[in-house]
Design a protein around this motif. Structure first.
Motif, PDB file in Angstrom:
ATOM      1  N   GLN A  70     -13.148  34.333  13.210  1.00 45.54           N
ATOM      2  CA  GLN A  70     -12.091  33.980  12.265  1.00 45.54           C
ATOM      3  C   GLN A  70     -12.609  33.994  10.830  1.00 45.54           C
ATOM      4  OE1 GLN A  70      -8.999  33.688  12.946  1.00 45.54           O
ATOM      5  NE2 GLN A  70      -8.253  32.987  10.968  1.00 45.54           N
ATOM      6  N   LEU A  71     -13.809  33.447  10.609  1.00 45.65           N
ATOM      7  CA  LEU A  71     -14.382  33.460   9.263  1.00 45.65           C
ATOM      8  C   LEU A  71     -14.686  34.880   8.805  1.00 45.65           C
ATOM      9  CD1 LEU A  71     -16.755  30.359   9.316  1.00 45.65           C
ATOM     10  CD2 LEU A  71     -14.619  30.615   8.045  1.00 45.65           C
ATOM     11  N   GLY A  72     -15.099  35.743   9.746  1.00 46.13           N
ATOM     12  CA  GLY A  72     -15.325  37.143   9.404  1.00 46.13           C
ATOM     13  C   GLY A  72     -14.055  37.793   8.892  1.00 46.13           C
ATOM     14  N   SER A  73     -12.932  37.500   9.551  1.00 44.04           N
ATOM     15  CA  SER A  73     -11.651  38.037   9.096  1.00 44.04           C
ATOM     16  C   SER A  73     -11.279  37.507   7.715  1.00 44.04           C
ATOM     17  CB  SER A  73     -10.550  37.675  10.102  1.00 44.04           C
ATOM     18  OG  SER A  73     -10.802  38.265  11.357  1.00 44.04           O
ATOM     19  N   VAL A  74     -11.566  36.222   7.474  1.00 49.57           N
ATOM     20  CA  VAL A  74     -11.277  35.630   6.166  1.00 49.57           C
ATOM     21  C   VAL A  74     -12.129  36.296   5.089  1.00 49.57           C
ATOM     22  CG1 VAL A  74     -11.431  33.523   4.790  1.00 49.57           C
ATOM     23  CG2 VAL A  74     -10.490  33.426   7.105  1.00 49.57           C
ATOM     24  N   PHE A  75     -13.433  36.476   5.367  1.00 51.79           N
ATOM     25  CA  PHE A  75     -14.321  37.156   4.422  1.00 51.79           C
ATOM     26  C   PHE A  75     -13.821  38.581   4.146  1.00 51.79           C
ATOM     27  CE2 PHE A  75     -17.571  33.908   5.228  1.00 51.79           C
ATOM     28  CZ  PHE A  75     -18.167  33.814   3.979  1.00 51.79           C
ATOM     29  N   GLY A  76     -13.443  39.290   5.217  1.00 51.72           N
ATOM     30  CA  GLY A  76     -12.973  40.661   5.058  1.00 51.72           C
ATOM     31  C   GLY A  76     -11.720  40.737   4.213  1.00 51.72           C
ATOM     32  N   THR A  77     -10.791  39.819   4.451  1.00 53.17           N
ATOM     33  CA  THR A  77      -9.547  39.795   3.679  1.00 53.17           C
ATOM     34  C   THR A  77      -9.829  39.501   2.211  1.00 53.17           C
ATOM     35  OG1 THR A  77      -8.303  39.034   5.610  1.00 53.17           O
ATOM     36  CG2 THR A  77      -7.291  38.698   3.455  1.00 53.17           C
ATOM     37  N   ALA A  78     -10.682  38.492   1.965  1.00 47.02           N
ATOM     38  CA  ALA A  78     -10.988  38.113   0.584  1.00 47.02           C
ATOM     39  C   ALA A  78     -11.683  39.248  -0.164  1.00 47.02           C
ATOM     40  CB  ALA A  78     -11.868  36.860   0.577  1.00 47.02           C
ATOM     41  N   GLY A 129     -15.392  41.565  12.706  1.00 48.94           N
ATOM     42  CA  GLY A 129     -14.129  40.972  12.269  1.00 48.94           C
ATOM     43  C   GLY A 129     -13.835  41.287  10.812  1.00 48.94           C
ATOM     44  N   ALA A 130     -14.856  41.171   9.960  1.00 45.47           N
ATOM     45  CA  ALA A 130     -14.680  41.482   8.536  1.00 45.47           C
ATOM     46  C   ALA A 130     -14.398  42.963   8.326  1.00 45.47           C
ATOM     47  CB  ALA A 130     -15.935  41.068   7.762  1.00 45.47           C
ATOM     48  N   ALA A 131     -15.113  43.810   9.061  1.00 44.21           N
ATOM     49  CA  ALA A 131     -14.956  45.254   8.883  1.00 44.21           C
ATOM     50  C   ALA A 131     -13.588  45.737   9.346  1.00 44.21           C
ATOM     51  CB  ALA A 131     -16.059  45.986   9.654  1.00 44.21           C
ATOM     52  N   MET A 132     -13.084  45.186  10.445  1.00 39.47           N
ATOM     53  CA  MET A 132     -11.771  45.624  10.944  1.00 39.47           C
ATOM     54  C   MET A 132     -10.666  45.289   9.949  1.00 39.47           C
ATOM     55  SD  MET A 132     -11.985  44.853  15.040  1.00 39.47           S
ATOM     56  CE  MET A 132     -10.261  45.265  15.278  1.00 39.47           C
ATOM     57  N   VAL A 133     -10.717  44.085   9.384  1.00 32.48           N
ATOM     58  CA  VAL A 133      -9.733  43.719   8.356  1.00 32.48           C
ATOM     59  C   VAL A 133      -9.928  44.596   7.123  1.00 32.48           C
ATOM     60  CG1 VAL A 133      -8.987  41.905   6.776  1.00 32.48           C
ATOM     61  CG2 VAL A 133      -9.461  41.353   9.153  1.00 32.48           C
ATOM     62  N   GLY A 134     -11.199  44.838   6.773  1.00 34.06           N
ATOM     63  CA  GLY A 134     -11.503  45.661   5.606  1.00 34.06           C
ATOM     64  C   GLY A 134     -11.055  47.095   5.757  1.00 34.06           C
ATOM     65  N   ALA A 135     -10.789  47.536   6.983  1.00 33.77           N
ATOM     66  CA  ALA A 135     -10.282  48.888   7.214  1.00 33.77           C
ATOM     67  C   ALA A 135      -8.763  48.896   7.329  1.00 33.77           C
ATOM     68  CB  ALA A 135     -10.906  49.463   8.482  1.00 33.77           C
ATOM     69  N   VAL A 136      -8.209  47.988   8.119  1.00 33.34           N
ATOM     70  CA  VAL A 136      -6.774  48.011   8.413  1.00 33.34           C
ATOM     71  C   VAL A 136      -5.945  47.591   7.195  1.00 33.34           C
ATOM     72  CG1 VAL A 136      -4.953  46.995   9.833  1.00 33.34           C
ATOM     73  CG2 VAL A 136      -7.124  47.635  10.871  1.00 33.34           C
ATOM     74  N   LEU A 137      -6.409  46.602   6.430  1.00 35.09           N
ATOM     75  CA  LEU A 137      -5.638  46.121   5.271  1.00 35.09           C
ATOM     76  C   LEU A 137      -5.403  47.223   4.233  1.00 35.09           C
ATOM     77  CD1 LEU A 137      -4.246  43.820   3.801  1.00 35.09           C
ATOM     78  CD2 LEU A 137      -6.474  43.081   2.930  1.00 35.09           C
ATOM     79  N   PRO A 138      -6.442  47.928   3.757  1.00 31.65           N
ATOM     80  CA  PRO A 138      -6.170  48.997   2.788  1.00 31.65           C
ATOM     81  C   PRO A 138      -5.377  50.162   3.376  1.00 31.65           C
ATOM     82  CG  PRO A 138      -8.498  48.963   3.382  1.00 31.65           C
ATOM     83  CD  PRO A 138      -7.894  47.723   3.941  1.00 31.65           C
TER      84      PRO A 138
END
Length: 447
Positions: free
Chosen positions: A406-414, A280-289
């Motif tokens: 959900q927390l993984g996504s929050v960590f990834g976004t932050a 979850g964190a990695a997917m946000v960390g890729a898609v956001l940038p």
């Protein structure tokens, strides 16, 4: 018609369609709002900081209440809680669309988050209860493809709705869909109970919700407030409350705990739960940038950027059901490992190309490879996590998995936001999800 409805009542695929459609709405609303922020600021005469809370309030409530909602499903029945969640979510969506000002919109988004939290854990628990183990991977593959597409399709769909009808329609569109899902729920979904909790644990609910809310808020808003002492104090308070919650749960293991520790004695569940958060964190960390690069670096509009990213969700949608079926036949870990490697390879190709001189089409093939990776990851992770979970604990297990996701996504976004705000290049930021998923692949291979 009546005979057809009766025939479909309790049919696993009709149940899956109902659950997936409801789940789709909640995940879509995590990302669809981002595209409407400029329109909201203009229409509501609100500053950016205030409008951003329309995004944060929903995510915060969803993260804080999922575990509690899962236990309510065990107590009151998963179908009942799913129906209540759909009803609350649909009414709140109408409230969002009609909101006269930013305060009313944020309040409606909070209620919408409550509805999403009520229904989200019930989807996985009902799938586990409805499908036999031999077909569960295929079912979770469909469910996983819905999750992947909803998360990634939000900006594209939101862009079309905002351009054609205005920002309020990103919420109004949920109303007819929600009503349809509510009707389908009572027509097709049986009144199953996968757990046997006898009573709620008010102290546990208060401690867990407070801990998750404090940690999630600190991570979501830390960058905006410059990581000042108040943010660090809030994060520390969340960790202390979390420790108190775990201690409290340890004393209640024989009397209906929110988190049954016995789940973590199963290595499959323990490892896959950690992986769910990491992915979850990695997917946000890729898609956001990547989304920011396409808009800020290449000058694409929001709709154009969404279309440029489309190869990933489209391939994921096509692959996920087959990956789930394959996981049923050869084992989920092999398919999961292939997915992790495909995603890492796609990102590794994109990272050196992520410059302002790139073209959108440059990313099409590696994005398709990333979509293949997502399609091969979601179902096997869920299948392996739930493989040995008894039906009586399925609700609690689903609540834990969704909270960690959900927390993984929050960590990834932050983490991603902090790095980009510090001036780190897009190429270096993408190394974070590459490293995270490489480590995950090594864990799966070693397991």
């Amino acid at each position: 018609m009546a005979r057809m409805i009766e025939k479909l009542r309790g049919n696993p695929w009709a149940v899956l369609a109902t659950l997936s459609l409801g789940f789709f709405m909640t995940l879509l609303d995590l990302t669809i709002v981002n595209i409407a922020i400029p329109g909201m600021m203009t229409s509501l005469h609100a500053p950016l900081d205030l409008v951003l809370w329309t995004v944060g309030a929903y995510s915060l409530v969803l993260a804080a209440l999922v575990v509690t909602a899962a236990r309510l499903g065990d107590l009151l029945g998963q179908r009942t809680m799913f129906a209540w969640g759909i009803a609350v979510f649909t009414l709140a969506s109408a409230g969002c669309g009609l909101a006269p000002g930013p305060a009313a919109l944020i309040a409606a988004r909070i209620v919408q988050g409550i509805g999403a939290a009520l229904l989200t854990p019930q989807t996985m628990a009902l799938i586990v209860a409805t499908f036999p183990a031999a077909r569960r991977g295929t079912a979770l593959g469909v469910w996983g493809s819905v999750a992947g597409v909803a998360t990634l399709a939000g900006p594209t769909l939101g862009g079309f709705l905002c351009s054609a009808l205005g920002w309020r329609w990103i919420f109004f569109v949920n109303v007819p869909v929600g009503l349809l899902v509510l009707v389908m729920t009572f027509l097709f979904v049986p009144g199953l109970r996968t757990g046997r909790a006898h009573r709620l644990d008010p102290s546990g609910i208060l401690l867990s919700s407070s801990a998750l809310a404090c940690v999630a808020f600190a991570l979501m808003e830390g960058q905006r407030f410059g990581w000042n002492p108040a943010i660090w104090a809030l994060a520390a308070a969340g960790l202390v409350l979390g420790a108190l919650f775990l201690r409290h749960q340890g004393r209640r293991q024989d009397s209906g705990p929110l988190i049954p520790f016995v789940l973590f004695r199963d290595r499959n569940f323990a490892v896959m739960t950690v992986l769910i958060g990491a992915v979850g964190a990695a997917m946000v960390g890729a898609v956001l940038p990547l989304g920011l690069l396409l808009q800020q670096g290449l000058g694409l509009s929001a709709v154009q950027a969404g279309l440029a990213l489309a190869p990933s969700p489209l391939v994921s949608l096509l692959v996920s059901p087959f990956a789930g079926r394959l996981a049923d036949r050869i084992g989920g870990r092999r398919v999961l490992l292939a997915g992790l490697l495909a995603y890492v390879l796609g990102l590794a190709v994109i990272a050196p190309l992520a410059t302002a001189s790139a073209q959108a089409l440059t990313f099409a093939l590696p994005l398709a490879l990333m979509g293949l990776g997502v399609g091969c990851m979601i179902a096997p992770m869920s299948t392996e996590a739930m493989r040995n979970v008894p039906p009586a604990l399925a609700g609690a297990a689903a609540g834990i998995s969704n909270t960690v996701r959900q927390l993984g996504s929050v960590f990834g976004t932050a983490g991603t936001t902090a790095l980009l705000a510090s001036g780190v290049s897009f190429q270096l930021v993408l190394l974070l999800p590459i490293g995270l998923l490489t480590a995950a692949a090594l864990v799966v291979r070693g397991g």
